[in-house]
Write an enzyme that holds these catalytic residues in place. Structure first.
Site, mmCIF file in Angstrom:
data_model
loop_
_atom_site.group_PDB
_atom_site.id
_atom_site.type_symbol
_atom_site.label_atom_id
_atom_site.label_comp_id
_atom_site.label_asym_id
_atom_site.label_seq_id
_atom_site.Cartn_x
_atom_site.Cartn_y
_atom_site.Cartn_z
ATOM 1 N N GLU A 1 27.085 15.700 32.072
ATOM 2 C CA GLU A 1 26.750 14.973 33.444
ATOM 3 C C GLU A 1 26.812 14.123 33.462
ATOM 4 O OE1 GLU A 1 26.013 18.416 36.638
ATOM 5 O OE2 GLU A 1 26.149 19.797 34.552
ATOM 6 N N GLY B 1 34.167 10.004 28.466
ATOM 7 C CA GLY B 1 33.121 10.679 28.651
ATOM 8 C C GLY B 1 32.324 10.682 29.499
ATOM 9 N N TRP C 1 34.048 18.698 25.168
ATOM 10 C CA TRP C 1 32.430 19.101 24.957
ATOM 11 C C TRP C 1 32.596 19.771 25.861
ATOM 12 C CZ3 TRP C 1 31.006 17.628 20.942
ATOM 13 C CH2 TRP C 1 31.293 16.516 20.262
ATOM 14 N N GLU D 1 22.251 6.189 30.335
ATOM 15 C CA GLU D 1 21.985 5.278 30.632
ATOM 16 C C GLU D 1 23.224 4.403 31.926
ATOM 17 O OE1 GLU D 1 20.770 5.209 26.604
ATOM 18 O OE2 GLU D 1 22.245 6.637 28.131
#
Length: 376
Positions: free
Chosen positions: A354, A123, A149, A358
């Site tokens: 996007e 991701g 996603w 973190e």
């Protein structure tokens, strides 16, 4: 960089956008089917000239558009942003033939674009993506793997897809491809999310692509991805600021008129101080977003750091402000259809997509230490 304030014409344009969003875009958004691309809404964004402005204006204008639309109609803001995210790589890195084929429809709102970077196992770690582009003859490849996603999937007309052309090369082995939604071997399914935007998963079963589908250069796709994200990350912050301002204004109106304990809520110090804190954080986030966008427009060297800071602060701030607004409104804010119920669902995702918060902290720290090491 100089102290930042909007020019009068910019402020007037933002006010006009908020009015357009409330009067022309929100009614179309309310008629849309949750979880699906709202074609009439996209077409209206095109008629208003806002989709074209995605490709003719700078980062600051993009932020002003997203903030203003988000204040009055988050669905319109998201539809605009997704068109920009999916099509900006074509505008910035496409050949004349690619731009001529795709951008007119994007600008009109008749062609739906999508940015396909994330995967089930990659991701925020974009350099670790595993969608394989396997050689299939000279300047030909077959794409095999999954994306997940992906906004506007599986309904997009084309996808900017990032695939691995050189195994084991990390960020240097990724290529960006333009893949039509009807290309053989490409299938997709919609995902039911907390905030019902069009988001889905894509399956690539030996999907054919050629050199004509390459965006930029082979094995240089990571540059395409990061260039797009550096532009859009501050504007994600602008989206968040628009939602925060909407929640703040709702809280001001509510606490001024709501009677409790012998007077309006505004007279309670704990309430007044909470509203003041919401306002301070919102304005601080807005200024950081504008500063990052201005740095991008001026070609500053520290854009990655500023973009990460802006997205981090603004999205975390919006979460705080919307949550505080819900608390000030009480149970009524939890009813389906209430503005704050809507914003509470909308505000969570920007802290993840996007580049999660973190990841933004990691980017900021990396840039800071790089600057330290570069100092004589």
């Amino acid at each position: 960089m100089p102290a930042f304030s909007l020019e009068p014409d910019q402020s007037a344009w933002c006010a006009e956008l908020r009015t357009l969003a409330a009067e022309r875009l929100r009614p179309l958004a309310e008629k849309g089917e949750p979880g699906h691309v709202n074609q009439p809404l996209l077409a209206e964004l095109g008629r208003l000239g806002l989709l074209e402005r995605l490709f003719t204006a700078g980062a600051l204008d993009l932020c002003l558009m997203r903030e203003s639309l988000a204040y009055a109609c988050t669905e319109a803001e998201t539809a605009l942003a997704l068109q920009g995210l999916g099509a900006h790589p074509v505008h910035a890195h496409g050949t004349p033939a690619q731009r001529d084929r795709l951008l007119p429809g994007v600008i009109e709102g008749t062609t739906v674009a999508a940015f396909a970077l994330s995967e089930p196992g990659a991701g925020s770690d974009a350099a670790a993506l595993s969608l394989a582009a396997e050689p299939d003859g000279p300047s030909r490849w077959r794409l095999t793997g999954e994306k997940c996603w992906i906004s506007n999937a599986p309904e997009a007309d084309f996808y900017t897809v990032f695939a691995r052309t050189t195994p084991g090369a990390g960020a240097r082995g990724v290529t960006a491809f333009l893949v039509p939604g009807d290309r053989p071997g490409l299938t997709g399914t919609g995902l039911d999310m907390l905030s019902p935007h069009p988001i889905g998963a894509l399956d690539f079963d030996a999907v054919p692509v050629t050199a004509d589908d390459v965006l930029g250069e082979v094995d240089r796709g990571f540059r395409v991805a990061m260039g797009t994200l550096n532009l859009f990350r501050p504007s994600v912050g602008a989206f968040a600021v628009g939602m925060a301002q909407s929640a703040l204004d709702a809280s001001l109106a509510h606490t001024a008129r709501r009677e409790a304990f012998g007077g309006p809520l505004r007279d309670l110090q704990t309430v007044a101080h909470r509203v003041a804190e919401m306002a301070v954080r919102t304005e601080a986030a807005r200024l950081m977003v504008y500063a990052a966008a201005t740095a991008y427009d001026e070609g500053a060297d520290d854009v990655p750091q500023r973009a990460a800071m802006a997205k981090l602060l603004a999205t975390e701030t919006a979460q705080y402000v919307v949550d505080a607004a819900v608390q000030l409104h009480g149970a009524q804010a939890l009813r389906r259809g209430h503005l704050l119920e809507h914003l509470y669902r909308e505000v969570r995702a920007p802290r993840i997509y996007e580049g999660a918060s973190e990841v933004q902290r990691g980017i900021i720290a990396k840039e800071l230490y790089a600057s330290l090491e570069a100092t004589p």
